[in-house]
Design a protein around this motif. Structure first.
Motif, PDB file in Angstrom:
ATOM      1  N   PRO A  51      43.489  31.960  44.142  1.00 53.49           N
ATOM      2  CA  PRO A  51      43.744  33.527  43.817  1.00 53.49           C
ATOM      3  C   PRO A  51      43.984  33.369  42.185  1.00 53.49           C
ATOM      4  O   PRO A  51      44.456  32.624  41.812  1.00 53.49           O
ATOM      5  CB  PRO A  51      44.959  33.901  44.409  1.00 53.49           C
ATOM      6  CG  PRO A  51      45.547  32.531  44.978  1.00 53.49           C
ATOM      7  CD  PRO A  51      44.069  31.641  45.078  1.00 53.49           C
ATOM      8  N   GLU A  52      43.892  34.574  41.364  1.00 57.28           N
ATOM      9  CA  GLU A  52      44.083  34.532  40.037  1.00 57.28           C
ATOM     10  C   GLU A  52      45.496  34.953  39.916  1.00 57.28           C
ATOM     11  O   GLU A  52      45.970  35.848  40.814  1.00 57.28           O
ATOM     12  CB  GLU A  52      43.037  35.618  39.480  1.00 57.28           C
ATOM     13  CG  GLU A  52      41.755  35.170  39.261  1.00 57.28           C
ATOM     14  CD  GLU A  52      41.418  34.037  38.592  1.00 57.28           C
ATOM     15  OE1 GLU A  52      42.028  33.818  37.359  1.00 57.28           O
ATOM     16  OE2 GLU A  52      40.628  33.304  38.828  1.00 57.28           O
ATOM     17  N   PRO A  53      46.426  34.359  39.167  1.00 58.44           N
ATOM     18  CA  PRO A  53      47.718  34.683  38.623  1.00 58.44           C
ATOM     19  C   PRO A  53      47.869  36.372  38.231  1.00 58.44           C
ATOM     20  O   PRO A  53      46.952  36.665  37.366  1.00 58.44           O
ATOM     21  CB  PRO A  53      48.071  33.884  37.945  1.00 58.44           C
ATOM     22  CG  PRO A  53      46.955  33.204  37.171  1.00 58.44           C
ATOM     23  CD  PRO A  53      45.710  33.400  38.231  1.00 58.44           C
ATOM     24  N   GLN A  54      48.737  37.001  38.577  1.00 62.51           N
ATOM     25  CA  GLN A  54      48.954  38.216  38.169  1.00 62.51           C
ATOM     26  C   GLN A  54      49.955  38.243  37.127  1.00 62.51           C
ATOM     27  O   GLN A  54      51.072  37.622  37.310  1.00 62.51           O
ATOM     28  CB  GLN A  54      49.462  39.188  39.272  1.00 62.51           C
ATOM     29  CG  GLN A  54      48.422  39.240  40.522  1.00 62.51           C
ATOM     30  CD  GLN A  54      48.823  39.859  41.556  1.00 62.51           C
ATOM     31  OE1 GLN A  54      49.852  40.450  41.731  1.00 62.51           O
ATOM     32  NE2 GLN A  54      47.911  40.612  42.557  1.00 62.51           N
ATOM     33  N   VAL A  55      49.630  38.760  35.913  1.00 65.36           N
ATOM     34  CA  VAL A  55      50.488  38.878  34.930  1.00 65.36           C
ATOM     35  C   VAL A  55      51.231  40.156  34.852  1.00 65.36           C
ATOM     36  O   VAL A  55      51.014  41.261  34.947  1.00 65.36           O
ATOM     37  CB  VAL A  55      49.749  38.623  33.573  1.00 65.36           C
ATOM     38  CG1 VAL A  55      50.968  38.680  32.417  1.00 65.36           C
ATOM     39  CG2 VAL A  55      49.164  37.120  33.743  1.00 65.36           C
TER      40      VAL A  55
END
Length: 55
Positions: A51-55
């Motif tokens: 999963p892509e990290p959420q900023v």
């Protein structure tokens, strides 16, 4: 009988006894220690995609 003589006797007796490494003995020993193999909680499966990290 001294301590070393007792240990020597115990070791000699253990060498004379053939130890069968069957799965039944392993399961019985785990049962004696309080584990129940039918109720094992396995870890959840690891997802294959990252999963892509959420900023």
């Amino acid at each position: 009988m001294g301590r070393r003589a007792k240990l020597k006797k115990i070791r000699k007796e253990q060498q004379q006894k053939p130890q069968a490494a069957s799965s039944d003995n392993f399961i019985k020993e785990l049962g004696k220690q309080g584990y129940n193999l039918s109720e094992i909680q396995r870890s959840p499966e690891v997802p294959e995609d990252k999963p892509e990290p959420q900023v």
